[in-house]
Write an enzyme that holds these catalytic residues in place. Structure first.
Site, PDB file in Angstrom:
ATOM      1  N   GLU A 198       0.843  -1.191   0.000  1.00  0.00           N
ATOM      2  CA  GLU A 198       0.000   0.000   0.000  1.00  0.00           C
ATOM      3  C   GLU A 198       0.877   1.240   0.000  1.00  0.00           C
ATOM      4  OE1 GLU A 198      -2.173  -0.733   3.593  1.00  0.00           O
ATOM      5  OE2 GLU A 198      -0.846   0.529   4.812  1.00  0.00           O
ATOM      6  N   HIS A 237      -3.984   3.304   8.287  1.00  0.00           N
ATOM      7  CA  HIS A 237      -2.785   2.745   8.907  1.00  0.00           C
ATOM      8  C   HIS A 237      -1.804   3.859   9.248  1.00  0.00           C
ATOM      9  CE1 HIS A 237      -3.523  -1.365   6.814  1.00  0.00           C
ATOM     10  NE2 HIS A 237      -4.086  -1.330   8.000  1.00  0.00           N
TER      11      HIS A 237
END
Length: 696
Positions: free
Chosen positions: A247, A290
């Site tokens: 990511e 995150h």
């Protein structure tokens, strides 16, 4: 196909930064930790202890893991000795090492207790340390990696990771949803927990199963990264194919791409590799759920990562549900015995079903719901005037009126995720389209700071090595003061712009951009005076209100191709899956109005609250609920959707796709509700319907 400009930029980045990072990691300071990579090869032989063994969540997790086959031999509880679950409890990890001879420890304590627990495990020389807690302060992790870098006994997985699991060896150290896993021959390494679960489910449904699954985790600094995992899979006889799930944020994917290129050159029959990268449509400058999902200056985007992996010969997918079919095709085309691999997986899965019968998913450790507002805030950004005031306290004077950007330079103190240490980032330009190509990362030791050679490299990168001595002295002093501030206030990134005055050779400092670690305040209440300066009036009120319920909501407003409208509301569990949902919708021609992560602790009320947040955006014409029930129960989400329909005025259509844990119960609840919902199992069908409804 990668464009020439992206390719040249990628090559320049690798030549400039990756080579230096590799040199840094292969030095005597880093060599010892690299030698612990073999400790990741867990299996039926692995003896496991739990730290925090007698706690409620650790007890429940241990029961499930033991029933599945994990060889848990005892645990640790400070200042206590006795027995728990019929296994010994010892007061220290050192005693446990001496008497129980474990190969691995699982850290099952809250975030504020985790650093001390990890340090105790390092000092006791436990071979593998798995830390699952979220919200461990960044500077605590940097200090831990300073310890790890000087030894060759212990390897860390995490933090903020689901852990590590050998499906073929029935060894789980973490909180992965066991029914999703099946023994097989595909190795997985992932930043995102939820994306990894959906990847696992896709492989299981395809009859392939998994060998070893490593949760890299979504924090800024990971104890084990993609290259570490690839080195394990390269020599693992049980692994026939590898899946990477990345990511936005950091450079781990580019480094993996460089490693894969070399691997393919030096290996006669390389194992096939497939990958996914989330965050192509991430909002620049924002932390996307995150803690590590953001790009520092000089780091590439999710698109850069995707292109790098594709250029290295990796097969890319845009959604994890596709991995099963893609991996089958890769195994077959590589000449491997696909039928034999599937037969082996089938036999192992049948054996697993005979030996394991019950499982009840529970929330990850360190992420319990809290009434504390701003729970999901990931970083504190100070306003311009607040930044100027703070810098003045450290002897740094900032220009009130920024000068023209011509000939300006960039200086940042932040984190080098590869070196797992702080770093200086310098660029001789502040032009956005050139920083990626020209920025240099200079990692330095957390405790001792940069060397004289590091400072000289920084001056060269700023193109100030030929500046007048007085100007260079001011720049060196500035770097030192910023590093002092970085440590003292536990900063994430301290960025300033520099310019040498043409009339006086004076170094002008302007446009500060300072951010600090929210976890240091939320977990331990450190630096309260700083974090209480947060100015909520400068933030989106809907985003702020979401935090009180543990929801990460980010409004998306970047321009789209052909100015297509952003009119799809998204409701997803898990930051990685939420990013990927936004990306995957775009490949179908639809554009999300928001990023929304309900978190692994979603409840029916949380889902209802998520609908309220989404519907406050007048742009939304359709809502897409995309849930993979790993830790989150599918039927609970379904009840939340039904609750929202009953209590809110739903004027827009809703498409629901629920897979994973309790998916059949969820789908039945939706079907029996009598509500005007569009329910799907398949992501592609659901996404196509969402886009169709958004265009009406």
């Amino acid at each position: 196909m990668i464009c020439t400009r992206c390719k040249n930029a990628m090559i320049a980045w690798i030549q400039r930064n990756l080579v230096r990072s590799c040199q840094f990691s292969s030095s005597s300071r880093r060599k010892g930790y690299d030698d612990t990579i073999g400790n990741l090869k867990i299996g039926s032989h692995t003896r496991v202890i739990f730290q925090g063994f007698t706690g409620k969540q650790a007890t429940a997790n241990a029961k499930e893991s033991i029933a599945w086959g994990t060889n848990i031999v005892g645990g640790v509880r400070p200042n206590k000795e006795g027995e728990h679950l019929g296994l010994p409890v010892l007061p220290t990890v050192r005693r446990a090492m001496e008497e129980l001879k474990p190969h691995a420890t699982g850290i099952y304590v809250a975030a504020h207790q985790a650093p001390a627990a990890i340090e105790e495990a390092i000092e006791a020389e436990v071979p593998l340390i798995v830390a699952v807690a979220e919200h461990i302060p960044l500077h605590d992790i940097l200090r831990i990696h300073s310890m790890l870098s000087s030894q060759s006994k212990s390897r860390l997985v995490g933090a903020n990771a689901p852990g590590i699991i050998s499906a073929i060896g029935h060894c789980r150290i973490g909180f992965q949803p066991l029914p999703t896993f099946s023994p097989g021959h595909v190795g997985i390494v992932a930043k995102s927990g939820t994306l990894s679960y959906e990847t696992v489910a896709s492989l299981t449904r395809s009859g392939l199963g998994q060998s070893l699954c490593i949760g890299m985790g979504g924090d800024v600094v990971a104890g084990t990264n993609f290259v570490d995992a690839l080195r394990v899979f390269e020599t693992d006889d049980d692994t026939e194919c590898v899946v990477l799930v990345g990511e936005v944020g950091g450079t781990a994917e580019e480094e993996a791409a460089a490693w894969i290129k070399d691997y393919k050159k030096r290996t006669k029959d390389p194992k096939p590799i497939a990958a996914l990268v989330g965050g192509v449509y991430a909002k620049p400058g924002r932390v996307m759920g995150h803690a590590g999902a953001w790009a520092a200056p000089g780091e590439g985007s999710a698109t850069t990562k995707y292109n790098a992996l594709e250029e290295a010969g990796v097969t890319m997918v845009d959604h994890p549900a596709k991995f099963g079919g893609v991996v089958k095709q890769l195994l077959s085309s590589s000449g491997r015995d696909l039928k034999g691999i599937m037969k082996s997986a089938s036999n192992a899965a049948a054996e697993q079903k005979r030996g394991f019968h019950t499982y009840r998913p529970r929330p990850p450790f360190g992420t319990t719901m809290s009434s504390n507002p701003q729970l999901q805030q990931r970083r504190l950004h100070l306003g311009t005037q607040q930044s100027v005031t703070l810098l003045k306290e450290y002897g740094i004077e900032v220009l009130a009126n920024p000068p023209p950007e011509d000939d300006s330079r960039l200086l940042v103190i932040t984190v080098d995720r590869t070196a797992r240490s702080p770093c200086i980032i310098v660029s001789p330009t502040t032009k956005e389209d050139q920083i990626y190509q020209r920025a240099i990362h200079i990692p330095f030791e957390y405790s001792s700071g940069p060397t004289k050679a590091d400072i000289n490299t920084a001056l060269e990168g700023l193109q100030m090595d030929a500046a007048p001595p007085a100007t260079k002295a001011v720049a060196v002093d500035l770097i030192g003061k910023l590093i002092t501030l970085y440590h003292a206030k536990e900063a994430v990134a301290l960025e300033v712009r520099l310019k040498i005055s043409s009339s006086s050779d004076k170094l002008e400092i302007y446009s500060p951009n300072l951010s600090f670690d929210d976890a240091a305040y939320r977990s331990t209440k450190r630096h309260s005076e700083l974090h209480q300066q947060r100015d909520l009036s400068l933030e989106d009120p809907v985003e702020v209100s979401a935090e009180a319920d543990g929801i990460v909501y980010i409004k998306l407003d970047a321009p789209t191709p052909n100015n297509e409208p952003r009119n799809i509301g998204t409701l997803v569990n898990g930051a990685g899956l939420a990013m990927n949902t936004v990306d995957a919708l775009a490949t179908h021609g639809g554009y999300a109005a928001n990023f929304l992560d309900t978190g692994g602790k979603a409840t029916s009320e949380t889902v209802k609250r998520s609908f309220e947040l989404i519907l406050q955006d007048p742009r939304v014409k359709v809502v897409f609920v995309n849930i993979f029930g790993g830790l989150t129960l599918g039927d609970m989400i379904a009840r939340g959707v039904i609750l929202a329909f009953k209590e809110l005025e739903m004027a827009v259509p809703v498409v629901v796709r629920i897979r994973g844990t309790n998916e059949k119960e969820a789908q039945k609840l939706i079907a029996d509700s009598g509500l005007k919902l569009f329910a799907f199992d398949d992501f592609e069908e659901a996404a196509a319907k969402v886009v169709e409804l958004s265009q009406k």
